[in-house]
Design an enzyme around this catalytic site. Sequence first.
Site, PDB file in Angstrom:
ATOM      1  N   GLU A 107       9.156   1.509   4.410  1.00 39.57           N
ATOM      2  CA  GLU A 107       9.377   2.724   5.190  1.00 39.57           C
ATOM      3  C   GLU A 107       8.027   3.079   5.778  1.00 39.57           C
ATOM      4  O   GLU A 107       7.112   3.461   5.047  1.00 39.57           O
ATOM      5  CB  GLU A 107       9.932   3.810   4.262  1.00 39.57           C
ATOM      6  CG  GLU A 107      10.634   4.920   5.021  1.00 39.57           C
ATOM      7  CD  GLU A 107       9.710   6.064   5.340  1.00 39.57           C
ATOM      8  OE1 GLU A 107       9.126   6.028   6.445  1.00 39.57           O
ATOM      9  OE2 GLU A 107       9.537   6.949   4.508  1.00 39.57           O
TER      10      GLU A 107
ATOM     11  N   GLU B  93       0.636   6.868  16.121  1.00 35.61           N
ATOM     12  CA  GLU B  93       0.962   7.900  15.128  1.00 35.61           C
ATOM     13  C   GLU B  93      -0.318   8.647  14.769  1.00 35.61           C
ATOM     14  O   GLU B  93      -1.261   8.053  14.240  1.00 35.61           O
ATOM     15  CB  GLU B  93       1.546   7.228  13.882  1.00 35.61           C
ATOM     16  CG  GLU B  93       1.981   8.208  12.829  1.00 35.61           C
ATOM     17  CD  GLU B  93       2.597   7.531  11.605  1.00 35.61           C
ATOM     18  OE1 GLU B  93       2.045   6.510  11.168  1.00 35.61           O
ATOM     19  OE2 GLU B  93       3.618   8.040  11.106  1.00 35.61           O
TER      20      GLU B  93
ATOM     21  N   LYS C  81       2.959   2.966  -8.301  1.00 38.44           N
ATOM     22  CA  LYS C  81       1.579   3.370  -8.008  1.00 38.44           C
ATOM     23  C   LYS C  81       1.596   4.546  -7.038  1.00 38.44           C
ATOM     24  O   LYS C  81       2.019   4.413  -5.889  1.00 38.44           O
ATOM     25  CB  LYS C  81       0.806   2.217  -7.361  1.00 38.44           C
ATOM     26  CG  LYS C  81      -0.608   2.646  -6.999  1.00 38.44           C
ATOM     27  CD  LYS C  81      -1.231   1.744  -5.976  1.00 38.44           C
ATOM     28  CE  LYS C  81      -2.045   2.428  -4.906  1.00 38.44           C
ATOM     29  NZ  LYS C  81      -2.627   3.718  -5.136  1.00 38.44           N
TER      30      LYS C  81
HETATM   31  P1  NDP Z   1      -1.556   3.560   3.358  1.00 42.27           P
HETATM   32  O1  NDP Z   1      -0.442   2.841   3.968  1.00 42.27           O
HETATM   33  O2  NDP Z   1      -2.880   2.886   3.278  1.00 42.27           O
HETATM   34  O3  NDP Z   1      -1.205   4.004   1.861  1.00 42.27           O
HETATM   35  C1  NDP Z   1       0.075   4.187   1.341  1.00 42.27           C
HETATM   36  C2  NDP Z   1       0.142   3.681  -0.093  1.00 42.27           C
HETATM   37  O4  NDP Z   1      -0.076   2.268  -0.117  1.00 42.27           O
HETATM   38  C3  NDP Z   1      -0.925   4.242  -1.006  1.00 42.27           C
HETATM   39  O5  NDP Z   1      -0.416   4.318  -2.310  1.00 42.27           O
HETATM   40  C4  NDP Z   1      -2.022   3.213  -0.929  1.00 42.27           C
HETATM   41  O6  NDP Z   1      -2.885   3.261  -2.025  1.00 42.27           O
HETATM   42  C5  NDP Z   1      -1.205   1.950  -0.931  1.00 42.27           C
HETATM   43  N1  NDP Z   1      -1.854   0.789  -0.331  1.00 42.27           N
HETATM   44  C6  NDP Z   1      -2.770   0.762   0.667  1.00 42.27           C
HETATM   45  N2  NDP Z   1      -3.101  -0.510   0.964  1.00 42.27           N
HETATM   46  C7  NDP Z   1      -2.373  -1.306   0.157  1.00 42.27           C
HETATM   47  C8  NDP Z   1      -2.261  -2.705  -0.009  1.00 42.27           C
HETATM   48  N3  NDP Z   1      -2.969  -3.549   0.734  1.00 42.27           N
HETATM   49  N4  NDP Z   1      -1.408  -3.186  -0.939  1.00 42.27           N
HETATM   50  C9  NDP Z   1      -0.678  -2.345  -1.687  1.00 42.27           C
HETATM   51  N5  NDP Z   1      -0.758  -1.017  -1.587  1.00 42.27           N
HETATM   52  C10 NDP Z   1      -1.575  -0.490  -0.675  1.00 42.27           C
HETATM   53  O7  NDP Z   1      -1.731   4.922   4.089  1.00 42.27           O
HETATM   54  P2  NDP Z   1      -3.057   5.807   4.169  1.00 42.27           P
HETATM   55  O8  NDP Z   1      -3.031   6.705   3.020  1.00 42.27           O
HETATM   56  O9  NDP Z   1      -4.292   5.003   4.349  1.00 42.27           O
HETATM   57  O10 NDP Z   1      -2.786   6.573   5.539  1.00 42.27           O
HETATM   58  C11 NDP Z   1      -3.121   5.928   6.757  1.00 42.27           C
HETATM   59  C12 NDP Z   1      -2.059   6.170   7.800  1.00 42.27           C
HETATM   60  O11 NDP Z   1      -0.815   5.663   7.338  1.00 42.27           O
HETATM   61  C13 NDP Z   1      -1.746   7.624   8.096  1.00 42.27           C
HETATM   62  O12 NDP Z   1      -2.632   8.164   9.016  1.00 42.27           O
HETATM   63  C14 NDP Z   1      -0.380   7.531   8.640  1.00 42.27           C
HETATM   64  O13 NDP Z   1      -0.418   7.156   9.989  1.00 42.27           O
HETATM   65  C15 NDP Z   1       0.256   6.419   7.834  1.00 42.27           C
HETATM   66  N6  NDP Z   1       1.046   6.898   6.703  1.00 42.27           N
HETATM   67  C16 NDP Z   1       2.395   6.892   6.815  1.00 42.27           C
HETATM   68  C17 NDP Z   1       3.170   7.392   5.806  1.00 42.27           C
HETATM   69  C18 NDP Z   1       4.653   7.402   5.887  1.00 42.27           C
HETATM   70  O14 NDP Z   1       5.263   8.231   5.237  1.00 42.27           O
HETATM   71  N7  NDP Z   1       5.269   6.495   6.604  1.00 42.27           N
HETATM   72  C19 NDP Z   1       2.581   7.972   4.608  1.00 42.27           C
HETATM   73  C20 NDP Z   1       1.159   7.876   4.542  1.00 42.27           C
HETATM   74  C21 NDP Z   1       0.435   7.375   5.575  1.00 42.27           C
HETATM   75  P3  NDP Z   1      -4.199   4.168  -1.967  1.00 42.27           P
HETATM   76  O15 NDP Z   1      -3.731   5.585  -1.866  1.00 42.27           O
HETATM   77  O16 NDP Z   1      -4.859   3.883  -3.256  1.00 42.27           O
HETATM   78  O17 NDP Z   1      -4.987   3.755  -0.772  1.00 42.27           O
END
Ligand code: NDP
Length: 819
Positions: free
Chosen positions: A266, A397, A191
């Site tokens: 991660e 962060e 996904k």
């Molecule tokens: P999320 O952790 O919400 O999203 C990352 C992925 O997980 C997306 O594909 C999202 O889908 C999916 N997801 C979200 N909630 C669930 C769930 N309950 N079960 C399964 N999959 C899920 O990150 P955000 O995009 O909301 O970003 C928020 C914060 O997260 C950022 O500000 C940053 O601090 C951190 N972040 C860290 C990253 C890293 O590389 N470690 C990368 C991205 C964000 P969908 O896109 O449909 O919401």
Amino acid sequence: MNVMEIFETMEYGPAPEAAAPGLAWIKEHEPFGLYINNQWVKPASGQYIESINPATGKQLTKVAAANGADVDVAVAAARTAYETWGKTPGHVRARYMYAIARHIQKHSRLLAVLESLDNGKPIRETRDIDIPLVARHFYYYAGWAQLMESQLRDYQPVGVVGQIIPWNFPLLMLAWKIAPALAMGNTVVLKPARYTSLTALKFAEIMQEIDLPPGVVNILTGEASQVGEALVRHPDVNKIAFTGSTDVGRSIRRTTAGSGKKLSLELGGKSPFIVFDDADLDSVVEGVVDAIWFNQGQVCCAGSRLLVQENIANRLIEKLRVRMEHLRIGNPLDKAVDIGAIVSPGQLKEIQRLVNQGVEEGAVMWQPSWACPIEGYFFPPTLFTNVSPATTIAQVEIFGPVLVSMTFRTPAEAVELANNTRYGLAASVWSDNINLALDVAPKLKAGSVWINCTNLFDASSGFGGYRESGFGREGGKEGLYEYVRPKWETQETPLEALHIAKNSTSSNGSEPNEDEDGETAFQDLAFGSSNGHLATLPAIDRTPKMFIGGKQARPDSGYSRDIYDPQGHMIGQVGEGNRKDIRNAVEAAHAASGWAVGTTHNRAQILYYIAENLSIREDEFARRIVQQTGRPYADAVSEVQVSISRLFSYAAWADKFEGVVHRPPIRGAVLAMPEAIGVMAIACPEEYPLLGFISLVAPAIAMGNTLVVVPSQQSPLSATDCYQVLETSDLPNGVVNVVTGASDTLSQVLADHDDVDAMWYFGSAEGCKNVELASAGNMKRTWVNYGHPRNWLDPVQGEGEEFLRESTQVKNIWIPYGE
Ligand code: NDP
């Protein structure tokens, strides 16, 4: 602007990359479907979600919104495909992966344009970093597919893998996940993040082009609540690999707890960028640009905390301001742009909120004099000085182009400040004194340490976090272990084969003694005597205590627990441990942290010494096993002997589990060093009271961890007898702490404990679930058996590299060289 004017002003002229090929590709493919079983299918919901160009705020297209029904179909397709793909020879898988790499290169410009349009990151980055690294990952892992049969011959694929990726490196994260999964024979349902699905859809098209067998890769676009959660919960998914926020990672840990799904996370970071006063400041400035303004700071390992030695702080900050003034922000498709757009209005708002909070908390904010474009979602590079380490902006962060700076005086203070975070993903160290840099690197609690460089990635080198930055590694050979399981794991081990029958009687005829009814006189075995004279005296009471900080300790509760033999005779009493005993034991284990920095030779010596001292008391320990389990004496002797051999194995491994030097395509090397995890909790299995204890304790201490161990609940006396062996073997106080009592209750306390870094639990399926659930508190790493017993006597199941890997975390130290 003409050439003459450019020459006069030295201003950048516009260097736009054409959006047209990307936009045309989008048009051609609308409406986008879901990619299942090599077909484009309509989403069951009939719904579509918007995909926005963050540089304009305008809709680019709409992508299909999958739901649970689509997840079911995709997982079923992946399961069917797994039956064949899992058995496909490595060479064949390698050929497919090689073709993927080739096709990524053939479509590289289109992929780069699509990524910049969809995510807002500068084309310079997508073209020169993201996409080349994507191809590199498929080439590199094609090699591991080829070598799997010879190099991982004791392993098999995990099965169907659910992969959930974020929006900050959309295609690169896909490659990090799909490449090792396919190489090891798994099939995938992936996904993408809802903001950035387009390159994943182009990737699906590439799968079609290369004729990858149907169902091996399935791509479901859509919302987290519909697709992500359904994937995480799906009963037929064997592993979840996730990159994203720590909060979602924590919720996935809780959801998958007890399900038996393998999990790698991660997560976020707040990585330190440490500058010593002898560093080359001009290089440092460029390093900072790459650390925090690369990808608008939306990088999990962004060097977002600048820690500068006090005497050069003003000079560095001044240089940085000058550099920031010259950074160029704007259209991501302009090749002369340094900073692109923030991915979404929500993220932009969150960055602004945290920046406002920083100002309110008293830090001094500085931004360049120029303004950001009005259209789209842009945020200027931002520098905070006068930041106190406990404030929100120093701890949370921000995931944006915001740098917070602090000062230190000594290397020790730098390390302390650097480690003052709940995260542990990465760090960079800047100094022209290589001795200093290499001294500091191992002291940093971070999965990657870059020396005089930053944000370097390569397929050959593992990447992943310590602490709340998650667990598991991606990249390198270490990343492969996330996608395999031992071959023996498929064999259902019958309980009878494990010699845990509680009512068996002696079979060797000579020992132990049998009374007239043929019942073994267990109570006499350990301490009684055949000497009639002595037998008339009451035995001297022997009270096994707990063992905490190198001292025998009475339980805080003041209660004891009766221990019975299989016939129901009481054979002893042990302390009934409670929360306070655990607290003391964890404290003692922390105080013994010097064990990790001692030499591996010394650890090996001590393990040999423990084996030697155990062997002197072989008969006594064998009798204790008979007494507790009712197993035949000969069997018990062999348990002691295997325990001794196991101690020898880990004494041997202590100075041989060494890590590797990676050779990424840079001038330099990456040292991949397995390090101790820290304080580990171990709940021992019920079967094999001695061997279960030794098999878990020995590898963990061989690798430098300090332990709190809960022995078998029914048969704890072998473990409590062991502390006398430990005491006489020069093991430093606090390295092994033993708390007896109700195993599941104590395990719960340990799993909840924020100062425990990892937990192993070998008990009931329910207990495993509880441990995994509770571990989400501080995201401690767990290793549990989901209620499946192991044959501890069998060296394939009971010892080896699996145990060593679970006892360590790999730190990758990047050391470029050359002038
Ligand atoms: P999320 O952790 O919400 O999203 C990352 C992925 O997980 C997306 O594909 C999202 O889908 C999916 N997801 C979200 N909630 C669930 C769930 N309950 N079960 C399964 N999959 C899920 O990150 P955000 O995009 O909301 O970003 C928020 C914060 O997260 C950022 O500000 C940053 O601090 C951190 N972040 C860290 C990253 C890293 O590389 N470690 C990368 C991205 C964000 P969908 O896109 O449909 O919401």
